[in-house]
Structure formats: structure tokens, C-alpha cells
Design a protein around this motif. Structure first.
Motif, mmCIF file in Angstrom:
data_model
loop_
_atom_site.group_PDB
_atom_site.id
_atom_site.type_symbol
_atom_site.label_atom_id
_atom_site.label_comp_id
_atom_site.label_asym_id
_atom_site.label_seq_id
_atom_site.Cartn_x
_atom_site.Cartn_y
_atom_site.Cartn_z
ATOM 1 N N ARG A 66 -11.187 -12.311 -7.107
ATOM 2 C CA ARG A 66 -12.546 -11.911 -7.631
ATOM 3 C C ARG A 66 -13.213 -10.772 -6.762
ATOM 4 N N LYS A 67 -12.998 -10.681 -5.561
ATOM 5 C CA LYS A 67 -13.438 -9.478 -4.692
ATOM 6 C C LYS A 67 -12.972 -8.243 -5.186
ATOM 7 N N ILE A 68 -11.603 -8.235 -5.448
ATOM 8 C CA ILE A 68 -10.960 -7.034 -5.995
ATOM 9 C C ILE A 68 -11.583 -6.601 -7.347
ATOM 10 N N LEU A 84 -9.358 2.884 0.256
ATOM 11 C CA LEU A 84 -8.260 1.986 -0.447
ATOM 12 C C LEU A 84 -8.812 1.857 -1.860
ATOM 13 N N SER A 85 -7.773 1.932 -2.656
ATOM 14 C CA SER A 85 -8.324 1.786 -4.064
ATOM 15 C C SER A 85 -7.375 0.621 -4.612
ATOM 16 N N ASP A 86 -7.745 -0.622 -4.802
ATOM 17 C CA ASP A 86 -7.169 -1.786 -5.117
ATOM 18 C C ASP A 86 -6.911 -2.000 -6.364
ATOM 19 N N LEU A 87 -5.724 -2.269 -6.852
ATOM 20 C CA LEU A 87 -5.287 -2.388 -8.026
ATOM 21 C C LEU A 87 -4.493 -4.015 -8.135
ATOM 22 N N VAL A 88 -4.168 -4.093 -9.487
ATOM 23 C CA VAL A 88 -3.379 -5.418 -9.619
ATOM 24 C C VAL A 88 -2.011 -5.157 -10.483
ATOM 25 N N ARG A 121 0.798 -1.250 0.028
ATOM 26 C CA ARG A 121 0.020 0.092 0.038
ATOM 27 C C ARG A 121 1.069 1.277 0.003
ATOM 28 N N TYR A 122 0.383 2.183 -0.912
ATOM 29 C CA TYR A 122 1.133 3.572 -0.973
ATOM 30 C C TYR A 122 -0.124 4.666 -0.970
ATOM 31 N N GLY A 123 0.021 5.228 0.288
ATOM 32 C CA GLY A 123 -1.220 6.283 0.373
ATOM 33 C C GLY A 123 -2.519 5.282 0.228
ATOM 34 N N HIS A 124 -3.474 5.748 -0.357
ATOM 35 C CA HIS A 124 -4.635 4.706 -0.587
ATOM 36 C C HIS A 124 -4.780 4.016 -1.912
ATOM 37 N N ARG A 125 -3.512 3.969 -2.492
ATOM 38 C CA ARG A 125 -3.314 2.775 -3.478
ATOM 39 C C ARG A 125 -2.738 1.436 -2.972
ATOM 40 N N ARG A 126 -3.490 0.416 -3.077
ATOM 41 C CA ARG A 126 -2.959 -1.180 -2.790
ATOM 42 C C ARG A 126 -2.975 -1.700 -3.980
ATOM 43 N N TRP A 127 -1.813 -2.477 -4.171
ATOM 44 C CA TRP A 127 -1.924 -3.456 -5.184
ATOM 45 C C TRP A 127 -1.444 -5.069 -4.857
ATOM 46 N N PHE A 128 -2.077 -5.584 -5.662
ATOM 47 C CA PHE A 128 -1.849 -7.273 -5.196
ATOM 48 C C PHE A 128 -1.183 -7.777 -6.500
ATOM 49 N N LEU A 129 -0.285 -8.917 -6.251
ATOM 50 C CA LEU A 129 0.300 -9.685 -7.507
ATOM 51 C C LEU A 129 -0.492 -10.487 -8.177
ATOM 52 N N SER A 130 -0.394 -10.481 -9.578
ATOM 53 C CA SER A 130 -1.166 -11.598 -10.259
ATOM 54 C C SER A 130 -0.170 -11.782 -11.444
#
Length: 271
Positions: free
Chosen positions: A138-140, A182-186, A109-118
Motif C-alpha cells: 500500500r505504501k508503494i 528509488l523508483s518503486d515498481l511491482v 534493485r537495479y540502479g534506482h529501479r526497485r521492484w517487489f513481487l505481487s
């Protein structure tokens, strides 16, 4: 300014994009260097290695988990262990990032940006089927972006094929995510097993159970806008062979006494 432009701008200014590029270059180069089809390695082995190493490199470049920043020289040794000399010299030091795992799925997470790996098959970033991914992914893929309320997607919007096992996402879960701001990204990455070419994208996934595009937006982090198949070759680092100190004595070998009447070499093993 669109959401993708805002995200890339913020993460570039914070040094995050540069750190992500270093991490994927290091991880994929090591995975590619160790990949050997002649020993029985296949694409699955390569993918797992690249994915595991990328998570490790992200923790290193952001000084997280076992790589927490410290003045202790021993901690520096841990930080640099296993990296080639060029990797050690080029590794940036970026602050402001923290781990923000969800359901045992690693995330940063950086600020309100959160990223997951795929990970995905090389050249097929636009063919990802999020309905076949983990429940967390799938939730993201159905969450609304805080910057783009019109992207809000409720479960049931897409036709679910018969037999599809989709974990439902409740309105409460989606609202809770927005309340956390939170803004979830990949962060999607791929490594070609034939050439060693790398692809790295950041995007907002779109649940595409019934077909259609898997991304609301997608940006390549290696070559401008980029597109599937526009990978960048990553040079493999020198192999780091295990070393043995000359000061370590040889192991002591004890010979079992021979039983009277027994011929040499006839003793049983593993009884």
C-alpha cells in the motif's frame, strides 16, 4: 520518453528483462509440474509455490543471497540444483542487481529501479485492489515516481471505505523514498491452474481504495504491450525424483526382546 518506456529500455539494455523472463518461466514451470489437484492441491497452493519459486529464481539469475557468484564448484552445484538441463543452459548471468528488501518484503534493485513481487488471479491484473494488500504494497502504491512528480498522491486523496484498515503513509516517508532516488515498481505474475499459462507484468501501482485503475502504467514482459488474459504457456520441466545412492546402507533394525509370557504383536506403541 514516458516513464514506462524509459524503465523498459533501461532494464532491457541491462539484461534485466531477459532475466525476469527466465526466472518466471523456470518458477512457474516447476510450480505447474508439481501441481496436482488430485492430491488436494488448490489455487492457493499453486500461488504460494509459484511466488516462492520466483523469488528463488530471481536470486539465482542475479547471483544473490545463497547464490553469490564464486569460482567454487560447490557453489555452482548449489546454483544449478533442482533446475532442468534446459533451464541450466538458458539461465543468463546478470550483474548489477542487489537485494533491497523493505519490511521483510523481498525486493530487487537495479540502479534506482526497485521492484517487489505481487501475485494476482490469472487474467485479472486490472482488478487488483491495493488497499487489500500488505502495508508495504500500500505504501508503494501511494509513492510518487521520481520521473513523474505529477503522480504524487497524498493519503486521504481517495475516500476510504468504512472499516478499511489502511496504514497511513507520511509525507516524511515519501520524501525519504525520493531522497534515496528509488523508483518503486511491482513485478506482477500469475499462473493459470487450468492451463499452466503465465502472465508477467511490470508497472507502477496506483492506490485504488475507492475504485479505479490499479496502475499508473503497466507493461507486459512476455508479449509486447500485452493485456490481461494474453498469457504464454510455459512447458513443465521433467520431474526431478529424489534419488538414493547405492552406497548408503540400509538402516539398522533392532528388535525389542519379547517379555516372558507376552504374545507376539501385543506390545504397546507410543506409551
Amino acid at each position: 520518453m514516458t516513464e514506462d518506456e524509459k524503465v523498459i529500455s533501461e532494464m532491457t539494455d541491462g539484461g534485466i528483462v531477459g532475466a525476469l523472463r527466465w526466472a518466471v518461466a523456470s518458477a512457474h514451470a516447476r510450480a505447474w509440474a508439481d501441481f496436482d489437484q488430485e492430491t488436494g492441491h488448490n489455487q492457493t497452493v499453486l500461488g504460494i509455490a509459484a511466488h516462492t519459486l520466483l523469488a528463488d529464481r530471481l536470486d539465482r539469475v542475479f547471483r544473490l543471497e545463497k547464490y553469490l557468484a564464486s569460482e567454487d564448484a560447490r557453489d555452482q552445484d548449489v546454483l544449478l540444483a533442482g533446475l532442468s538441463s534446459p533451464e541450466q543452459k538458458s539461465m543468463p548471468a546478470v550483474t548489477g542487481v542487489e537485494r533491497a528488501d523493505l519490511n521483510n518484503s523481498p525486493a530487487w534493485r537495479y540502479g534506482h529501479r526497485r521492484w517487489f513481487l505481487s501475485s494476482f488471479e490469472y487474467g485479472k491484473v486490472h482488478d487488483i485492489a491495493w488497499g487489500r494488500k500488505s502495508p508495504t504494497k500500500r505504501k508503494i502504491a501511494v509513492q510518487a515516481g521520481s520521473d513523474s512528480p505529477e503522480q504524487f498522491v497524498l493519503p486521504g486523496t481517495y475516500d476510504v471505505p468504512v472499516g478499511e484498515n489502511l496504514t497511513p503513509v507520511t509525507l516524511r516517508e515519501l520524501l525519504a523514498a525520493n531522497e534515496r532516488n528509488l523508483s518503486d515498481l511491482v513485478l506482477a505474475h500469475s499462473l493459470d491452474p487450468y492451463s499452466g499459462a503465465t502472465e508477467l507484468f511490470l508497472g507502477r501501482p496506483r492506490l485504488n481504495i475507492g475504485g479505479g485503475k490499479p496502475w499508473v502504467w503497466l507493461r507486459s514482459l512476455l508479449s509486447g504491450e500485452g493485456s490481461a488474459g494474453s498469457g504464454t504457456r510455459v512447458d513443465a520441466p521433467e520431474r526431478i525424483e529424489p534419488t538414493r545412492s547405492a552406497d548408503v546402507p540400509d538402516a539398522t533394525v533392532r528388535l525389542r526382546p519379547r517379555i516372558a509370557g507376552q504374545e507376539p504383536g501385543t506390545g504397546s506403541v507410543g506409551r
